[in-house]
Design an enzyme around this catalytic site. Sequence first.
Site, PDB file in Angstrom:
ATOM      1  N   ASP B  14       0.873  -1.169   0.000  1.00 25.21           N
ATOM      2  CA  ASP B  14       0.000   0.000   0.000  1.00 25.21           C
ATOM      3  C   ASP B  14       0.911   1.221   0.000  1.00 25.21           C
ATOM      4  O   ASP B  14       1.532   1.532   1.012  1.00 25.21           O
ATOM      5  CB  ASP B  14      -0.901  -0.021   1.245  1.00 25.21           C
ATOM      6  N   LYS B  84       2.545  11.579  -3.219  1.00 32.19           N
ATOM      7  CA  LYS B  84       1.538  10.877  -4.021  1.00 32.19           C
ATOM      8  C   LYS B  84       0.620  11.875  -4.735  1.00 32.19           C
ATOM      9  O   LYS B  84       0.088  11.592  -5.799  1.00 32.19           O
ATOM     10  CB  LYS B  84       0.722   9.968  -3.105  1.00 32.19           C
ATOM     11  N   GLU B 185      -7.364   0.580  -4.355  1.00 27.89           N
ATOM     12  CA  GLU B 185      -7.357   0.482  -2.897  1.00 27.89           C
ATOM     13  C   GLU B 185      -8.684  -0.002  -2.302  1.00 27.89           C
ATOM     14  O   GLU B 185      -8.683  -0.929  -1.486  1.00 27.89           O
ATOM     15  CB  GLU B 185      -6.920   1.820  -2.290  1.00 27.89           C
ATOM     16  N   ASP B 207     -13.427   4.903   1.266  1.00 28.81           N
ATOM     17  CA  ASP B 207     -11.992   4.930   1.547  1.00 28.81           C
ATOM     18  C   ASP B 207     -11.497   6.375   1.591  1.00 28.81           C
ATOM     19  O   ASP B 207     -11.284   7.000   0.556  1.00 28.81           O
ATOM     20  CB  ASP B 207     -11.260   4.116   0.457  1.00 28.81           C
TER      21      ASP B 207
END
Lengths: 235, 654
Positions: B14, B84, B185, B207
């Site tokens: 992850d 990210k 994810e 999420d």
Amino acid sequence: MDTPRTNESNCWACHASLAASPLLCPHCGKVQPSAGINYFQAFAAVTGGQPLLTLDLAALEREFHRLSRKLHPDRFARASEGEQAWSLAATALLNDAYRALKDPVQRTEYLLELKGQGVGEQNAGRNKSADRQPPADLLEEVFELNMQLEELRMNQKMGEDDPALTADLTRAQAHFDGLLAQVDSDLASQAALWDSGDDTARAAALKSMASLLDRRRYLRNLVRDVKDALATPAL
Amino acid sequence: MSENTSIERVVGIDLGTTNSLVAYMQGDQPVVIPGVDGSNLVPSIVALDPVDPAAESSRPTVTVGNTARRSLIATPERAIYSVKRLMGRGLEDVREELKLFPFHLAEDLQPGEVLRIRLGELTFTPPEISAYVLRQLKRNAERYFGSPVTKAVITVPAYFNDAQRQATRDAGRMAGLDVLRLVNEPTAAALAYGLDRAKEGIIAVYDFGGGTFDVSILKLNDGIFEVIATNGDTHLGGDDIDNLLSAVAIDEIFNDHGIDLRQQPDAIQAVRKAVIEAKIALSTQPAALLDLELPGGLRYQREIPRPVYEQLIAGVLARTAAPCRQAMADAGITPDQIDEVVLVGGSTRIPAVRTLVDQLFHLSARGKQPHTDLNPDEVVALGAAVQANILAGSSAVTDDLLLLDVTPLSLGIEALGGVVARIIQRNSTIPASATEHFTTGVDGQTNVAIHVVQGERELASDCRSLARFDLKGIPPMPAGLPRIEVKFLIDANGILQVSAREQRSGQQASIEVKPTYGLTDDQVETMILDSFDNAEADFEQRQLIEARLEAETILAAVAKAPENPAWQLLTPDEVGAIESTARALEAAKLGSDLAIIRLCVTALDQTTRRFAELMMDQAVSSAMRGKTMQVAGDQLHSSDTIHAPHQFAPAEFE
Ligand SMILES: [Zn+2]
């Protein structure tokens, strides 16, 4: 379209017949090259490999899941490069086919494309002008509706509310929704004719489905415009 | 394929905005692999150590994770977090981010070039920075297994576009990883939850992580996890809450004390750290205190009651509602048809988020509760490990499982007038393909340009430009006669592949791809980190280096131990044992016998066991008894409420 594959193809590995399952050998379970296989053939277990318009959706889903389990690239992560490439192509075809076949309208569109009666111009997308060409019998109603829509937009710009106009448009929306439902039921009857008729009947069904789909696209855009206009709050 | 593939483990990673994790399948269960410091989470922070003039290498050492965090405050211009957010982005996309994050772009950046970020005297592309984080995770796994790890599944936000996915895959390659699959994810999370229950029904995964928000709706059917719709926002997360609270504090400090912190990167980081602590406290307490020492000996103290906090962040949370509604609409379902809701991501610990989720999916009204039994920080990595196991085909537990994911954004090509002709609709199951035909407009024309975009808008200029494909080598023919068949295929990673063929001549047309936001293969090749990373011959050498690093970490902790009040509670014998094992480790680490270093590390870990317990007792409940320092540090973290400021406390970042 590539040269259509015949239903008599054989497995590259064990030469078993692939008539009932062109993407996956029913005998040795090897993934097959998918070039030239059409959507109906990909679901041969449900369609018999024939371009049928009346399909059992539950059976289609079961077959989709069964084939996905065997063909998906996840199952080939450790296989040779060649098999990986075939798995990718076969799964893409399976997914494209399932997406098209599970929806009656897309299924019909695909059949027309297959039979050279494709409704879409090359790269024309969904904004092509044909969608904006009202069917002859609707000309008058559509003209009236457009006037009302124009008026509604003017009102909205001025911050005015005309309940009578809104009511008219709501009625018009229901009316066109009804026409849309009629098109869908006509399409279903033509589909039945296609599935059971002789060559002449099939040719006729194909033609009328092509024009029904044009009409359907036009009506759908119309209904969407009315809905959008009614949903826009006055400023 | 090499012969030893069958025995090699595939790990699940992850790669998060705030924290990253690596996990694998241990028997029937996925587990997270801890780092040297015992922590499961590696903060996604990368820093350059100050250059040591004595070192032979001209490049400074790169540190990752908790070690890099220290640099964030000490030398903020040499550290970076939340990179990210920049993956697969162009200069014009990141203007807003630049206002909120201390990213310093390279001064010589040209328009159309891949972003480069300045760290100290060097510049790095976002995939390179991510590659350092991935390499750390790879090393953690190798240390854990005692064997090389070269294959991984990496998770990405479901709503990541093609460029963002490619950038992630590039980062993996730079880190010496063969990325077998990019997994979304929320889908990974569903897999982690669905593993031990043969469920049927519709589930929604909400999420809300550090920097991204995703929602996915899945249909579970006899081991098949079929995503039916997904939506999200790749620039919405806990980061936004931190930025908001920081801005409020900085404003107040300016108003109350006349001190302008905006130009002081180290002070901004201190404020950020304080508001993150307050945010975490506010998930369990009715109020939190911001307490900051300001330049000039002044103090800024501010109590934030939860209602005030919730009012502040309401706008950020509300931005998650529209994607949820859109996903349900696309799936053709109403909230009442959703059987289960799974919460993922650290930001779902916020009570106000749970209230919002409850309303969006009509949960308590139907006597339901969201699933939160797996740690929201770890569940994505655990799911990635499950998917890694599926790909490795290595155990029967995952034999019947299959993920069928979708593409989050429609794929289109720019047609005449700049209008988008959609060729693959969003939420199409991937792999998905579309075939289009093109021709020439001028006699003798030998190439055709195709502009591919991603997005839902009508005009190409409003969509995300993916790439321009130049079809070359078309045989010269009168205009309109060539018929070039172009096949667009979105693979199982959500990444586009394009191939073309001129049908009249049967020639394979060659395609030159100009990615709008991405590195070419050649560029990636030059950015591969330490080439020795791939070589097995150097594996022993690297193990040794890492064992020494581990030894240093423990020795540094032991050196500081006498400062802790718990030290006074040890008997002279215990102190003597610690000191002698520490001396032994000091000596071993100078040698090059890996086994001896490891043995001494274990010995020191044993002799400090009681000290660790005593230290825990002071900070925490007696539930921590019987653990070594490392394990205790681990557990300390997993308890939500306590954040002991000692050496072994891992990331407090959410
Ligand atoms: Zn066979």
